[in-house]
Enzyme design. Structure first.
Site, short mmCIF file in Angstrom:
data_model
loop_
_atom_site.label_atom_id
_atom_site.label_comp_id
_atom_site.label_asym_id
_atom_site.label_seq_id
_atom_site.Cartn_x
_atom_site.Cartn_y
_atom_site.Cartn_z
N HIS B 203 -22.50 51.22 88.83
CA HIS B 203 -21.56 52.05 88.09
C HIS B 203 -20.16 51.71 88.58
O HIS B 203 -19.94 51.51 89.78
CB HIS B 203 -21.84 53.54 88.35
N TYR B 206 -12.48 52.91 86.69
CA TYR B 206 -11.11 52.85 87.20
C TYR B 206 -10.19 53.55 86.20
O TYR B 206 -10.32 53.34 85.00
CB TYR B 206 -10.69 51.39 87.48
N ARG B 207 -9.34 54.42 86.71
CA ARG B 207 -8.55 55.29 85.85
C ARG B 207 -7.13 55.47 86.37
O ARG B 207 -6.88 55.41 87.58
CB ARG B 207 -9.25 56.65 85.72
N GLY B 359 -17.06 69.62 74.69
CA GLY B 359 -17.29 69.07 73.36
C GLY B 359 -16.94 67.61 73.23
O GLY B 359 -16.50 67.16 72.18
N GLY B 360 -17.09 66.87 74.29
CA GLY B 360 -16.80 65.43 74.25
C GLY B 360 -17.77 64.67 73.37
O GLY B 360 -18.73 65.23 72.84
N SER B 364 -21.17 58.94 74.10
CA SER B 364 -20.42 58.19 75.11
C SER B 364 -20.64 58.78 76.49
O SER B 364 -20.80 58.04 77.47
CB SER B 364 -18.92 58.22 74.79
#
Lengths: 402, 402
Positions: B203, B206-207, B359-360, B364
């Site tokens: 896993h 990166y953000r 509620g994403g 995904s």
């Protein structure tokens, strides 16, 4: 659909203890709550002593259980069996009769499941806690008919914070501040996952709760509640099966109150809701909680009737579907629905999430999970297909009995 | 290990948006937060119009996404690309360069995975949001080598409540009360599950996060953070593989700061902790969050270096293990460990649990879950066995590099 504070605990975890609570955060003061089982020494733990580390870390929430080699005739404290003159302590007290009932239900359900399975046998773990209470966990795994079936009973003596108690049942005088309230709780809980994708999963859980404060404690009147339910989770709809299942639930309800079935059927549809999917876990049944606004004897009889209805509601369906021929595609769809079951139990089920966070006996809590489950990216059943029909019924709960 | 308020979002969900937050309850005021994708019209929804119901029910938390047929050259708002004179709006701004980096990483990782798989191809979903931002989700499912691999990028323009912002970064004057703070966030997130039980899951995520308040807004200074990590989850330990994986992570870290690897290695062990099991999900790697106390350009380079290290860290291991012969027992153990992966992601992972509650885009978010997983009652590996060794390393994190 439950009060913000002191709503129901687990309804689908088989480790469920029947304490009423809202969220783990409301229970941080339960320093002596012996509701969960610590960890058991196993080979993986023995060399590293992680067991003791975990017990230390969560020692304020649990009292460690002790494995027992034999089933005791009761998990009640001796004082509950004696003749202290206190009604709740007599052998014919509601708590004593409830324990007797759930243990009989455990025996009869396990016997019926072994009978229909033919090959699989239940493995039993018995445990007790020093301060009173204990439980019997039974699991049948990888049988001829059943992939995984857990049927557990537990009896818990614990202490709940006064905030929780007062929120549940406001006292007459708002200024009275009782201390922590001892409680008694007992329940039977079960999840049964068959192998055949045309044979449905069933879950049931019946629980009884009593506060245990000495009589006339200011601000802490004695109180009791019943909770429970039975619900069906098929991967494919056989309308006659679902109608049969709901009819048996309705029959049990109607013996007591005509309002029960419609009310508890809706409660069930509302509770087993996977919010992020906008789907129910399955096709429902009945679910109730916090019930104490009826005669106590009536509710004991009602709970008994519901628990005894599991076999007639479920076993005929299993007998009919257990040998139905199926394809890999049918199995894959069942596995996808099992994935939804996992999602509900790990994300939403109060008993499961609470049990995990407070250091409960993990194997008992997670025995509700299927032996196997599947997640495919963006799986969409073809409109009009049998898979689509099941999904449709999970999205739009139906009235199965006209 | 994260601040109680404004800690990191997802670290293992591939739907992760790189907003910093603590818990869903702290975000109830995020009325305009367009961080998630609504629902897409599908056959199951079309007849019942549940789609619009769900969007209505959670409309305060999400802005509905629009499927796109082509990848735009950027998901940045036009104002971010123009020449408004504002540094953050220029093409060479950090946000622009970060978006470029994560999209290149998505391309290169997907290409490397398709290359090693031989048969499987990524399916792509592109979407945008009316208010700006969007994403590209790519999933390879049931390939020759990979069971399920998701590699997603997303760019989010949102608004965070001042409480959250202030808690993250206290302002000098405690009396100043800024309004809601617009933010920008972008990230790449991926979970890769191979089929062979000797080939490990990986896993990475990166953000980059920026608050977007106009310059000199009282109490709301401009701020930015980086977060991310890469971690390995095998079912069986090959020491040379784990050492290789950690060495590549350490190599990336050491180029920037000698303290990074030991610090982020420990952070990783702490974060991917399945509390109710007293086990880590896997054998770790690196994890960091809330990083802004270094030079911004350095951290951009560091994130880039880490993201570019995924292929050299992981692909050689897959090449070596993808064709290793295995038994049904090996596969069953892998499936049990996949069950643990599901437990971590659904119960603990912040991005996943937050995404589900707000509620994403469910597909995904849950693409991080394996294609299949397994739960056996009270499974205990034999002491000294290969399975036991893996479990031991998950219970007692090791230093893989001396």
């Amino acid at each position: 659909m439950l009060p913000a504070i002191l709503s129901s605990p687990s309804s689908s975890s088989t480790s469920t203890f029947p304490l009423r609570y809202s969220s783990p955060s409301s229970l941080t003061n339960l320093s002596s709550l012996p509701l969960t089982i610590g960890c058991r020494r196993t080979s993986k733990k023995s060399t590293h002593n992680n067991c003791s580390i975990r017990v230390q870390a969560s020692s304020r929430m649990i009292e460690k259980e002790t494995p027992e080699t034999e089933r005791p005739h009761t998990f009640l404290r001796e004082s509950d069996e004696g003749s202290s003159g206190d009604e709740s302590s007599k052998p014919n007290s509601v708590r004593a009769r409830f324990e007797k009932m759930i243990r009989e239900v455990q025996d009869s359900v396990c016997a019926a499941l072994e009978d229909v399975d033919g090959g699989g046998k239940f493995k039993e773990d018995v445990w007790s806690r020093p301060g009173g209470g204990g439980g019997i966990s039974r699991v049948l795994q990888d049988g001829d008919v059943f992939e995984k079936a857990g049927v557990n009973v537990s009896v818990v003596y614990g202490v709940m914070p006064p905030e929780a108690y007062r929120a549940a049942r406001p006292v007459d005088n708002g200024n009275t501040k009782p201390g922590p309230i001892p409680f008694f709780a007992a329940g039977v809980s079960s999840v049964i996952h068959p192998k055949n994708p045309f044979a449905p999963t069933v879950h049931f859980n019946y629980r009884y709760f009593e506060t245990d404060a000495p009589k006339d404690t200011p601000g802490a009147p004695r109180q009791w509640w019943f909770g429970g339910g039975t619900d069906l989770t098929p991967a494919y709809i056989f309308e006659e099966d679902v109608k049969h299942f709901h009819s048996v639930q309705k029959g049990a309800c109607d013996k007591f109150d005509a309002s029960f079935y419609p009310r508890f059927k809706k409660w069930c549809d509302d509770y087993f809701y996977i919010k992020h999917r906008d789907e129910r876990r399955g096709l429902g049944g009945i679910f109730f909680d916090d019930l104490n606004d009826y005669d106590q004897e009536m509710l004991l009889s009602f709970s008994t009737e519901c628990a005894n209805s599991v076999i007639p509601a479920y076993i005929p369906i299993i007998e009919k579907r257990k040998d139905t021929p199926f394809t890999n595609e049918h199995k894959a769809w069942q596995q996808l629905r099992r994935g939804r079951y996992v999602e509900f139990n790990l994300v939403y089920d109060r008993g499961t999430t609470f049990g995990l966070k407070t250091g409960g006996r993990i194997e008992s809590i997670l025995v509700s999970l299927p032996l196997s489950a599947r997640w495919e990216y963006d799986h969409q059943p073809v409109e009009g297909s049998e898979e689509w029909k099941l999904l449709d019924a999970c999205i739009n709960p139906k009235e199965w009995i006209c």
